[in-house]
Design an enzyme around this catalytic site. Structure first.
Site, PDB file in Angstrom:
ATOM      1  N   LYS A 284      20.957  52.847  53.964  1.00 55.49           N
ATOM      2  CA  LYS A 284      22.068  52.193  53.254  1.00 55.49           C
ATOM      3  C   LYS A 284      21.680  50.773  52.835  1.00 55.49           C
ATOM      4  CE  LYS A 284      25.978  50.805  51.808  1.00 55.49           C
ATOM      5  NZ  LYS A 284      26.659  51.323  50.637  1.00 55.49           N
TER       6      LYS A 284
ATOM      7  N   CYS B 201      28.734  43.980  48.685  1.00 53.48           N
ATOM      8  CA  CYS B 201      27.710  44.912  49.174  1.00 53.48           C
ATOM      9  C   CYS B 201      26.324  44.392  48.847  1.00 53.48           C
ATOM     10  CB  CYS B 201      27.916  46.271  48.524  1.00 53.48           C
ATOM     11  SG  CYS B 201      29.586  46.882  48.743  1.00 53.48           S
TER      12      CYS B 201
HETATM   13  N1  SAJ Z   1      24.574  43.487  38.201  1.00 57.83           N
HETATM   14  C1  SAJ Z   1      23.777  42.753  37.322  1.00 57.83           C
HETATM   15  N2  SAJ Z   1      22.869  43.420  36.558  1.00 57.83           N
HETATM   16  C2  SAJ Z   1      22.713  44.786  36.620  1.00 57.83           C
HETATM   17  C3  SAJ Z   1      23.522  45.515  37.520  1.00 57.83           C
HETATM   18  C4  SAJ Z   1      24.441  44.840  38.304  1.00 57.83           C
HETATM   19  O1  SAJ Z   1      23.888  41.522  37.215  1.00 57.83           O
HETATM   20  O2  SAJ Z   1      21.882  45.317  35.880  1.00 57.83           O
HETATM   21  C5  SAJ Z   1      25.538  42.774  39.047  1.00 57.83           C
HETATM   22  C6  SAJ Z   1      26.992  43.168  38.791  1.00 57.83           C
HETATM   23  O3  SAJ Z   1      27.507  42.458  37.703  1.00 57.83           O
HETATM   24  C7  SAJ Z   1      27.638  42.806  40.105  1.00 57.83           C
HETATM   25  C8  SAJ Z   1      26.545  43.113  41.118  1.00 57.83           C
HETATM   26  O4  SAJ Z   1      25.334  43.167  40.399  1.00 57.83           O
HETATM   27  O5  SAJ Z   1      27.923  41.407  40.164  1.00 57.83           O
HETATM   28  C9  SAJ Z   1      26.746  44.411  41.872  1.00 57.83           C
HETATM   29  O6  SAJ Z   1      27.237  45.415  41.020  1.00 57.83           O
HETATM   30  P1  SAJ Z   1      26.724  46.938  41.093  1.00 57.83           P
HETATM   31  O7  SAJ Z   1      27.450  47.703  40.058  1.00 57.83           O
HETATM   32  O8  SAJ Z   1      25.254  46.978  41.028  1.00 57.83           O
HETATM   33  O9  SAJ Z   1      27.093  47.411  42.555  1.00 57.83           O
HETATM   34  P2  SAJ Z   1      28.421  47.411  43.495  1.00 57.83           P
HETATM   35  O10 SAJ Z   1      28.344  46.201  44.376  1.00 57.83           O
HETATM   36  O11 SAJ Z   1      29.660  47.645  42.737  1.00 57.83           O
HETATM   37  O12 SAJ Z   1      28.134  48.744  44.356  1.00 57.83           O
HETATM   38  C10 SAJ Z   1      26.913  48.867  45.060  1.00 57.83           C
HETATM   39  C11 SAJ Z   1      26.281  50.226  44.712  1.00 57.83           C
HETATM   40  N3  SAJ Z   1      24.923  50.306  45.217  1.00 57.83           N
HETATM   41  C12 SAJ Z   1      23.852  50.670  44.427  1.00 57.83           C
HETATM   42  O13 SAJ Z   1      23.978  50.932  43.252  1.00 57.83           O
HETATM   43  C13 SAJ Z   1      22.524  50.756  45.105  1.00 57.83           C
HETATM   44  C14 SAJ Z   1      27.128  51.345  45.293  1.00 57.83           C
HETATM   45  O14 SAJ Z   1      26.520  52.618  45.093  1.00 57.83           O
HETATM   46  C15 SAJ Z   1      27.346  51.122  46.802  1.00 57.83           C
HETATM   47  O15 SAJ Z   1      28.149  52.136  47.383  1.00 57.83           O
HETATM   48  C16 SAJ Z   1      28.049  49.782  46.975  1.00 57.83           C
HETATM   49  O16 SAJ Z   1      27.181  48.760  46.458  1.00 57.83           O
HETATM   50  C17 SAJ Z   1      28.328  49.594  48.450  1.00 57.83           C
HETATM   51  O17 SAJ Z   1      29.484  49.824  48.869  1.00 57.83           O
HETATM   52  O18 SAJ Z   1      27.407  49.310  49.207  1.00 57.83           O
END
Ligand code: SAJ
Length: 421
Positions: free
Chosen positions: A217, A271
């Site tokens: 995780k 997360c």
């Molecule tokens: N972000 C960027 N650039 C990107 C992708 C994301 O700047 O290319 C930023 C987003 O804007 C945001 C942050 O990263 O601020 C996180 O967003 P996210 O969509 O990547 O993830 P979360 O936090 O919504 O959810 C993550 C997910 N983990 C992965 O994709 C590995 C989700 O599957 C998990 O279940 C969740 O964390 C969790 O609960 O741990």
């Protein structure tokens, strides 16, 4: 309980993960007793309503409460399966130390009602070794029960770690369809937990040991954090060298084995900005890239603020529109949001020159109080503001045509407007 009977389930922690999980288990026909420390949350759920925003969750909770399959209270109750989904925040020591005290407190409560044959599953994101610590906490309260991994022969209860990996905004869909890693303290514990998840998960359920599942995780979120840090670092290099980072990424991603993620104003949410620190805490000497990625993503937020400030200073007669407060696109979650940090910092410095546009907010969050910044709709911002700072890639911002942005000074931190360099 025989294998073919629907187990009674107790889900502890009715937040972003626990409530949807409780609802999905109840939909599969298992009676669920939900537990939360907040009486208001318990009352809301028992009315068939919800206290968080998540697509389709309201209808599902209403349906399972009406059918009598989900009821909530503040007390842990006897059940066949216990699912622990309480937060694991940082300790208040300023060192990003994981605080597992909520999990341990729940383990001790669950221990009091455990009976032979029960299964305890930890879902909270946790540092490696937490599931074994849960086992030890239960053993301390219940020396009468034979514990997995300690007792000789067949243990009385099963304990496993099964992290969620759902994406906010798609939680119900992903709870059902994502693959799951199920880590047992022993293989038998994993098999017991597997049989439970098979009742409501359509994705593949893969069994392993508890420590591997805990690390898996953390690794998933650290992997994403490191990849986002790479994109954010590129964007800061591009700023220094006067390059268009979006063009460079677009071109590099045409390579068949290159897939650079999207730079932004930093990484938010509870997360990806948190979990990598659990790895660093467990292996500080070795986890160098993971630590650096965290620092780079935090640094990006300050870089964005510095650039935004420079635009405000260079254009003293213009109003500044901050587009978005959420931590990512198309959701109403503003916790740990770099966009919110940047907008609030600008509001404190430039007061009534700052307009915030956030279609998912009814009012500005607390830290804007006394700043004179205003929450406005997008049309007002386009009419009144000479500086536009795009902080969140909400769809409603992406569709603003170039003509309506013409003549404005634009800082697009998310690359939502391909015509802007
Ligand atoms: N972000 C960027 N650039 C990107 C992708 C994301 O700047 O290319 C930023 C987003 O804007 C945001 C942050 O990263 O601020 C996180 O967003 P996210 O969509 O990547 O993830 P979360 O936090 O919504 O959810 C993550 C997910 N983990 C992965 O994709 C590995 C989700 O599957 C998990 O279940 C969740 O964390 C969790 O609960 O741990």
């Amino acid at each position: 309980m025989r294998g073919d009977m629907k187990p009674d389930v107790c889900v502890i922690g009715l937040g972003y993960i626990g409530l949807p999980t409780a609802a999905v288990i109840a939909r599969a026909g298992c009676p669920v007793h939900g537990v939360d420390v907040a009486q208001g949350v318990v009352d809301t759920i028992n009315r068939g309503e919800i206290h968080i925003e998540e697509v389709d969750l309201d209808g599902l909770v209403q349906a399972v409460v009406q059918r009598g399959l989900l009821k909530a209270s503040i007390e842990v109750a006897s059940a066949d399966v216990f699912v622990i989904a309480v937060p694991t925040p940082f300790a208040k020591d300023g060192n990003h130390t994981p605080d597992t005290s909520y999990v341990m407190a729940v383990a001790r409560k669950v221990a009091q009602v455990l009976k032979q044959g029960d299964t305890v599953i930890l879902e909270s994101t946790s540092p490696v070794g937490t599931t074994e610590a849960v086992r030890d906490a239960i053993a301390a309260v219940r020396p009468d029960l034979a514990m997995p991994g300690i007792a000789e022969g067949r243990p009385d209860i099963s304990i496993a770690y099964c992290p969620e990996r759902v994406l906010p905004g798609k939680i119900l869909e992903e709870l059902t369809h994502n693959d799951r890693s199920i880590g047992g303290i022993t293989p038998r514990c994993a098999r017991k937990a597997l049989a439970f998840y098979k009742r409501f998960v359509k994705g593949e359920c893969v069994t392993t040991d508890a420590r591997s599942a805990e690390m898996t995780k953390l690794v998933e979120n650290a992997f994403r954090d490191v990849n986002i840090a790479f994109a954010n670092e590129l964007s800061m290099i591009a700023d220094r060298q006067g390059l268009d980072v979006w063009e460079v990424i677009r071109l590099a991603n045409r390579h068949p084995r290159v897939n650079i993620l999207t730079p932004g104003p930093g990484v938010g949410g509870h997360c990806i900005a948190v979990d990598p620190w659990f790895i660093v805490h467990g292996a500080p000497e070795e986890a160098r890239i993971i630590r650096q990625a965290r620092e780079t993503n935090d640094m990006k937020m300050h870089h964005v603020l510095a650039r935004a400030r420079a635009l405000a200073e260079a254009n003293p007669s213009e109003k500044i529109a901050c587009l978005g407060l959420a931590f990512k696109a198309n959701i109403d979650d503003f916790r740990e949001s770099p966009a919110r940090y940047v907008a609030a910092s600008l509001a404190r410095e430039y007061g009534d020159r700052v307009c915030v546009v956030e279609p998912y907010a009814g009012e500005l969050p607390q830290e804007f109080a006394g700043t004179n910044a205003e929450l406005v709709d997008i049309d007002t911002a386009l009419e009144e503001c000479g500086v536009l700072i795009a902080l969140v890639d909400h769809d409603v911002f992406k569709v603003i045509p170039a003509e309506e942005r013409q003549g404005r000074i634009i800082y697009d931190t998310r690359g939502i407007w391909p015509d802007v360099a």
